[in-house]
Design a protein around this motif. Structure first.
Motif, PDB file in Angstrom:
ATOM      1  N   GLU A 102       0.833  -1.234  -0.055  1.00  0.00           N
ATOM      2  CA  GLU A 102       0.153  -0.105  -0.057  1.00  0.00           C
ATOM      3  C   GLU A 102       0.823   1.176   0.092  1.00  0.00           C
ATOM      4  OE1 GLU A 102      -3.084   0.589   2.857  1.00  0.00           O
ATOM      5  OE2 GLU A 102      -4.062  -1.343   2.375  1.00  0.00           O
ATOM      6  N   ALA A 103       0.557   2.420  -0.570  1.00  0.00           N
ATOM      7  CA  ALA A 103       1.144   3.452  -0.751  1.00  0.00           C
ATOM      8  C   ALA A 103       0.424   4.672  -1.188  1.00  0.00           C
ATOM      9  CB  ALA A 103       2.742   3.325  -1.604  1.00  0.00           C
ATOM     10  N   ASP A 104       0.747   5.858  -0.905  1.00  0.00           N
ATOM     11  CA  ASP A 104       0.250   6.943  -1.642  1.00  0.00           C
ATOM     12  C   ASP A 104       0.677   7.470  -3.035  1.00  0.00           C
ATOM     13  OD1 ASP A 104      -0.740   7.509   1.056  1.00  0.00           O
ATOM     14  OD2 ASP A 104       0.556   8.928   1.464  1.00  0.00           O
ATOM     15  N   LEU A 105       1.988   7.058  -3.258  1.00  0.00           N
ATOM     16  CA  LEU A 105       2.548   7.441  -4.458  1.00  0.00           C
ATOM     17  C   LEU A 105       3.163   6.021  -4.824  1.00  0.00           C
ATOM     18  CD1 LEU A 105       3.623   9.577  -6.282  1.00  0.00           C
ATOM     19  CD2 LEU A 105       5.654   9.770  -4.799  1.00  0.00           C
ATOM     20  N   TYR A 106       2.951   5.684  -5.915  1.00  0.00           N
ATOM     21  CA  TYR A 106       3.469   4.525  -6.765  1.00  0.00           C
ATOM     22  C   TYR A 106       4.850   5.387  -7.615  1.00  0.00           C
ATOM     23  CZ  TYR A 106       0.565   1.520  -4.490  1.00  0.00           C
ATOM     24  OH  TYR A 106      -0.257   0.828  -3.639  1.00  0.00           O
TER      25      TYR A 106
ATOM     26  N   VAL B 257      -5.267  -0.549  -6.686  1.00  0.00           N
ATOM     27  CA  VAL B 257      -5.123  -0.412  -5.146  1.00  0.00           C
ATOM     28  C   VAL B 257      -4.874   1.026  -4.680  1.00  0.00           C
ATOM     29  CG1 VAL B 257      -3.994  -2.338  -5.047  1.00  0.00           C
ATOM     30  CG2 VAL B 257      -2.580  -0.480  -5.589  1.00  0.00           C
ATOM     31  N   CYS B 258      -5.010   2.075  -5.954  1.00  0.00           N
ATOM     32  CA  CYS B 258      -4.987   3.463  -5.395  1.00  0.00           C
ATOM     33  C   CYS B 258      -6.334   4.067  -4.874  1.00  0.00           C
ATOM     34  CB  CYS B 258      -4.852   4.090  -6.992  1.00  0.00           C
ATOM     35  SG  CYS B 258      -3.214   4.280  -7.469  1.00  0.00           S
ATOM     36  N   ARG B 259      -6.247   4.713  -3.738  1.00  0.00           N
ATOM     37  CA  ARG B 259      -7.189   5.468  -3.002  1.00  0.00           C
ATOM     38  C   ARG B 259      -7.437   6.902  -3.708  1.00  0.00           C
ATOM     39  NH1 ARG B 259      -3.631   3.452   0.485  1.00  0.00           N
ATOM     40  NH2 ARG B 259      -3.084   5.654   1.015  1.00  0.00           N
ATOM     41  N   PRO B 260      -8.256   7.616  -3.306  1.00  0.00           N
ATOM     42  CA  PRO B 260      -8.368   8.927  -3.812  1.00  0.00           C
ATOM     43  C   PRO B 260      -7.159   9.771  -3.284  1.00  0.00           C
ATOM     44  CG  PRO B 260     -10.486   8.285  -2.934  1.00  0.00           C
ATOM     45  CD  PRO B 260      -9.575   6.866  -2.638  1.00  0.00           C
ATOM     46  N   GLY B 261      -6.575  10.460  -4.245  1.00  0.00           N
ATOM     47  CA  GLY B 261      -5.371  11.342  -3.714  1.00  0.00           C
ATOM     48  C   GLY B 261      -3.995  10.519  -4.079  1.00  0.00           C
ATOM     49  N   CYS B 262      -4.217   9.104  -4.383  1.00  0.00           N
ATOM     50  CA  CYS B 262      -2.711   8.459  -4.666  1.00  0.00           C
ATOM     51  C   CYS B 262      -2.406   9.257  -6.126  1.00  0.00           C
ATOM     52  CB  CYS B 262      -3.191   6.918  -4.923  1.00  0.00           C
ATOM     53  SG  CYS B 262      -3.382   6.124  -3.344  1.00  0.00           S
ATOM     54  N   ALA B 263      -1.245   8.849  -6.320  1.00  0.00           N
ATOM     55  CA  ALA B 263      -0.726   9.456  -7.482  1.00  0.00           C
ATOM     56  C   ALA B 263       0.346   8.254  -8.165  1.00  0.00           C
ATOM     57  CB  ALA B 263       0.008  10.739  -7.274  1.00  0.00           C
ATOM     58  N   ILE B 264       0.846   8.436  -9.227  1.00  0.00           N
ATOM     59  CA  ILE B 264       2.082   7.567 -10.132  1.00  0.00           C
ATOM     60  C   ILE B 264       3.345   8.638 -10.405  1.00  0.00           C
ATOM     61  CG2 ILE B 264       2.512   6.128 -11.743  1.00  0.00           C
ATOM     62  CD1 ILE B 264       0.129   4.942 -11.946  1.00  0.00           C
ATOM     63  N   LEU B 265       4.183   8.421 -10.067  1.00  0.00           N
ATOM     64  CA  LEU B 265       5.358   9.136 -10.604  1.00  0.00           C
ATOM     65  C   LEU B 265       6.193   8.112 -11.677  1.00  0.00           C
ATOM     66  CD1 LEU B 265       6.923  11.850  -9.916  1.00  0.00           C
ATOM     67  CD2 LEU B 265       8.341  10.493  -8.837  1.00  0.00           C
ATOM     68  N   VAL B 266       6.081   8.813 -12.951  1.00  0.00           N
ATOM     69  CA  VAL B 266       6.910   7.820 -13.795  1.00  0.00           C
ATOM     70  C   VAL B 266       8.175   8.485 -14.263  1.00  0.00           C
ATOM     71  CG1 VAL B 266       6.768   6.901 -16.097  1.00  0.00           C
ATOM     72  CG2 VAL B 266       4.654   6.923 -14.632  1.00  0.00           C
TER      73      VAL B 266
ATOM     74  N   GLU C  79       3.715  12.672 -12.991  1.00  0.00           N
ATOM     75  CA  GLU C  79       3.097  12.442 -11.787  1.00  0.00           C
ATOM     76  C   GLU C  79       1.724  12.549 -12.493  1.00  0.00           C
ATOM     77  OE1 GLU C  79       3.831  15.383  -9.049  1.00  0.00           O
ATOM     78  OE2 GLU C  79       2.101  14.683  -7.909  1.00  0.00           O
ATOM     79  N   TYR C  80       0.942  11.420 -11.868  1.00  0.00           N
ATOM     80  CA  TYR C  80      -0.396  11.492 -12.334  1.00  0.00           C
ATOM     81  C   TYR C  80      -1.230  11.310 -11.028  1.00  0.00           C
ATOM     82  CZ  TYR C  80       1.818  10.007 -16.537  1.00  0.00           C
ATOM     83  OH  TYR C  80       2.685   9.914 -17.387  1.00  0.00           O
ATOM     84  N   GLU C  81      -2.374  12.159 -10.738  1.00  0.00           N
ATOM     85  CA  GLU C  81      -3.203  12.067  -9.737  1.00  0.00           C
ATOM     86  C   GLU C  81      -4.458  11.284 -10.163  1.00  0.00           C
ATOM     87  OE1 GLU C  81      -4.325  14.868  -6.985  1.00  0.00           O
ATOM     88  OE2 GLU C  81      -2.536  14.989  -6.081  1.00  0.00           O
ATOM     89  N   ILE C  82      -4.724  10.363  -9.290  1.00  0.00           N
ATOM     90  CA  ILE C  82      -5.945   9.447  -9.864  1.00  0.00           C
ATOM     91  C   ILE C  82      -7.338  10.080  -9.375  1.00  0.00           C
ATOM     92  CG2 ILE C  82      -5.983   7.923  -7.956  1.00  0.00           C
ATOM     93  CD1 ILE C  82      -6.320   5.703 -10.251  1.00  0.00           C
ATOM     94  N   ARG C  83      -7.397  10.896  -8.491  1.00  0.00           N
ATOM     95  CA  ARG C  83      -8.740  11.681  -8.084  1.00  0.00           C
ATOM     96  C   ARG C  83      -8.520  13.070  -8.153  1.00  0.00           C
ATOM     97  NH1 ARG C  83     -13.241   8.211  -7.759  1.00  0.00           N
ATOM     98  NH2 ARG C  83     -12.371   6.183  -6.800  1.00  0.00           N
ATOM     99  N   ARG C  84      -9.426  13.961  -8.350  1.00  0.00           N
ATOM    100  CA  ARG C  84      -9.247  14.906  -8.272  1.00  0.00           C
ATOM    101  C   ARG C  84      -8.794  15.600  -7.090  1.00  0.00           C
ATOM    102  NH1 ARG C  84     -11.424  19.235 -11.102  1.00  0.00           N
ATOM    103  NH2 ARG C  84     -12.726  17.663 -12.413  1.00  0.00           N
TER     104      ARG C  84
END
Ligand SMILES: Cc1cn([C@@H]2O[C@H](COP(=O)(O)OP(=O)(O)OP(=O)(O)O)[C@@H](O)[C@H]2O)c(=O)[nH]c1=O
Length: 709
Positions: A529-533, A557-566, A628-633
């Motif tokens: 689990e993490a806020d940022l992948y 597994v992303c919750r609101p506010g999670c993000a991905i950094l590529v 960086e992509y946020e998954i939720r507003r």
């Protein structure tokens, strides 16, 4: 004497001198040129070792100075200048570049090196012809350099210090001013005196003549391998009216290559000059339908032809640990190096000489020693050592690349040809033996460590409490992240074979608690689990199908506010400009099922999994692009851009590309430590593989996760 026609061509133009040098201003105003002075903010910090010859450094710096001013004036919506002139003067002695001294001691160091010897003064000049079309800056760059040889008399210490205390050396390359007191130190000058003072007026006028009177150019016999400009005289020019094109000589549309680096269409006009139109399509060696003279050496092509030799010389010197030996014992004679490493004297001497000529070593009468860059990056134990990656390049990539032809014909990887065995899985190849695994991990560690600061600071990640670095290998990025963001906890997730071998790479004396290692296969196992992948140099290893598997697992597994950094290299959308990334894509072809992708392609992959509003930013590092992509507003990132935006263009409705120069890009977090320098080590890199070219940062999406997720 028809001098006026040459400079007269500039009379009706808005000419800007991108230089604070009072000498340059004086030289140009003395001949009646009218211009504005807008000193450049470009910091003269290009990595010297990345240039094969000192003049190339001067030319590139001159170009960057001029580009910075042209871009700044354009961005600020001032009237775009017609012509921007940039220049850079350096002194070169024994293969070393001397710029302005930083203090008296530095001036003494410089003057002592010049004492009693001949040295070269190079001034690189860039002439930018600019125009604004649809608020888009288009430019044509002409650059050249002039060399003047200067010899100092034998000077006493006392005299040197007296001269230094006069204050004259401080704002002058090499620590002297030939036009004033420094003239007393000089025994002879061979070449253009004004070139030493700071501006090669004669060559400049010839270059203008060549640009504005192309007809005369065709009559000129070029001399091979000397420093003669391509137009030998400008005195017979008539005072014809200038053509009404935006650029002299050619009516071609030129597009700003945001970094200002050479893209396609280089037209080489003489051995020590070139004209480049950015983004245009005139083929090499053919302009205005006139074939280029066969006698002209296509120096950049020759450089490319030889690039592999330079690479291999570096690889072999690294493999033999010559840089380690020289760090401990240098300066050393070739015979002593040969004895130490167990090689032939004649072969070692040639290798050392080649390395010195490439700027990797310094050669003096005492022998060979490392340059500062070699000490930092080429020794095997340095903090920023690239040794691991170099050995990986030699032992793994080189054999693969020798099968590039087959890879291109077959469209697939070549591990079986290079290593005599077929791997079902990319990483099985690396992990089949302990030695290869360690080598691969060391290579990944080198690059990850060198680029970690830029990846970590490209965005403000302080809002995240936990991160998971998928395929995080030795944890180099993870350790950087926890240094930059003390409240962040990072889990490095990688295959069990990797995790079992990470202890060797852990930083000593650093608080490692916030970094933990978890083993697993991100295609098959549950993700921590993490806020940022974080996916740094991961996606390019895989074909689209596998990326979808991975992204859908992350998305699940992303919750609101999670993000991905590529973090990846990114190709430009037209796939024609970013050579570093394009060559990296060939690199992926020979060894993986993956490839490098453009921003649009990554965007499409990510959007399928609910990640949109992508921003991409070029940061100016060896590594790649960072997204960086946020998954939720979520609240938008409010990081203030202190950076100097060179070009910002909306690529599509949903992501933006921002281009920065490394020296201008300032993230608040970067201040923690000097930004990691970029080290283009191969001689040919500077053709298009500029460190300031290929890094894009993408940021944020803020749409709702789609129902399909
Ligand atoms: C060898 C020599 C150099 N110079 C001055 O050295 C500076 C070089 O530095 P630069 O970086 O090329 O230029 P700058 O002064 O920093 O200006 P800018 O173009 O704004 O970078 C220029 O000034 C030159 O005249 C002399 O005046 N006399 C000499 O004999």
């Amino acid at each position: 004497m028809a001098l006026n026609p040459v400079l007269g061509k500039l009379v009706s133009k808005r000419v800007v001198l991108a230089s604070a040098s009072p000498r340059r201003q004086e030289i140009l105003s003395n001949v009646g040129l009218r211009f504005e002075v807008v000193p450049s903010w470009f910091k003269e910090t290009l990595e010297k070792s990345s240039f094969t010859a000192p003049y190339e450094y001067a030319v590139e710096t001159a170009k960057q100075k001029a580009l910075e001013v042209a871009n700044r004036m354009h961005v600020k919506h001032q009237r775009t200048p017609d012509v921007v002139i940039g220049a850079d003067t350096i002194v070169s002695v024994d293969g070393q570049i001397l710029e302005k001294p930083v203090d008296k001691q530095d001036a003494y160091r410089m003057l002592s090196r010049l004492n009693g010897k001949e040295h070269s003064v190079f001034t690189g000049v860039a002439i930018l012809h600019c125009c604004s079309k649809d608020n888009h800056l288009e430019m044509e760059i002409t650059d050249f350099y002039e060399e003047t040889k200067v010899k100092f008399s034998e000077l006493s210490e006392e005299l040197l210090w007296e001269y230094i205390h006069s204050g004259e050396p401080m704002d002058k390359a090499g620590g002297y001013g030939i036009q004033a007191l420094g003239g007393m130190l000089v025994e002879y000058v061979h070449g253009d005196f004004l070139n030493v003072v700071g501006f090669p007026l004669n060559h400049f006028c010839k270059k203008l003549a060549e640009l504005y009177y192309p007809a005369s150019k065709q009559n000129v016999q070029h001399k091979k391998c000397d420093s003669m400009p391509s137009v030998d005289t400008f005195k017979n020019l008539s005072d014809g009216k200038s053509e009404s094109s935006d650029f002299p000589e050619h009516k071609v549309s030129s597009k700003l290559d945001s970094s200002g680096m050479c893209s396609s269409g280089a037209v080489y006009t003489s051995e020590n000059s070139s004209t480049v139109r950015l983004g245009f399509t005139v083929p090499l060696g053919n302009q205005n339908g006139v074939s280029q003279s066969a006698s002209k050496l296509p120096s950049k092509i020759l450089e490319l032809m030889d690039g592999f030799r330079a690479s291999k010389a570096l690889f072999v010197a690294s493999k033999l640990k010559i840089f380690d030996h020289l760090k401990d014992k240098g300066p050393m004679k070739a015979v002593d190096v040969a004895n130490d490493v167990g090689t032939s004297v004649c072969g070692t001497e040639r290798l050392l000489d080649a390395c010195a000529s490439l700027g990797l070593l310094e050669k003096t009468s005492q022998g060979y020693s490392n340059t500062d860059s070699a000490n930092t990056y080429l020794t095997s134990d340095g903090k920023y050592s690239l040794h691991g990656y170099i050995i990986h390049s030699n032992d793994h990539l080189w054999p693969l690349f020798t099968n590039l032809e087959s890879a291109v014909k077959e469209g697939s990887r070549q591990n079986h040809r290079a290593f005599g065995k077929k791997a079902d899985d990319l990483f099985k190849d690396y992990y089949h033996s302990q030695e290869v695994k360690q080598r691969f991990m060391a290579a990944m560690h080198s690059i990850a460590h060198l680029t970690a600061r830029d990846v970590a600071t490209a965005f403000d990640l302080s809002k995240f409490k936990s991160a998971c670095d998928l395929g995080g290998c030795t944890g180099a990025l993870a350790h950087e992240l926890v240094q930059v963001y003390p409240n962040l906890k990072v889990t490095v997730f990688d295959l069990p074979e990797v995790i079992a071998n990470t202890s060797y790479f852990q930083p000593s004396g650093q608080h490692t608690a916030p970094v933990t290692f978890v083993s697993g296969d991100f295609f098959k196992d549950n993700l921590p689990e993490a806020d940022l992948y974080i996916l740094s140099r991961v996606l390019h290893d895989w074909p689209d199908e596998k990326i979808h598997v991975l992204l859908s697992k992350i998305s699940a597994v992303c919750r609101p506010g999670c993000a991905i950094l590529v973090a990846e290299m990114v190709l430009d959308d037209e796939k024609k400009n970013r050579s570093t990334a394009l060559l990296q894509s060939l690199n992926m072809l020979v060894q993986t099922e993956g490839k490098e992708r453009s921003g649009c392609e990554y965007q499409a992959l990510l959007e399928k999994h609910g990640f949109t509003n992508v921003k991409i930013r070029i940061t100016g590092n060896l590594l790649d692009w960072i997204a960086e992509y946020e998954i939720r507003r979520k609240k938008r990132c409010r990081k203030k851009k202190k950076s100097m935006v060179i070009e910002k263009k909306r690529i599509s409705q949903s992501y933006e590309e921002e281009v920065f120069t490394a020296s201008n890009f300032e993230c608040p977090y970067k201040k923690l430590e000097p930004p990691c320098p970029v080290v283009p080590l191969l001689s040919h890199r500077k053709l298009q593989l500029s460190p300031f070219y290929s890094i894009v940062l993408a940021q944020f999406s803020d749409i709702q996760k789609s129902p399909m997720m």
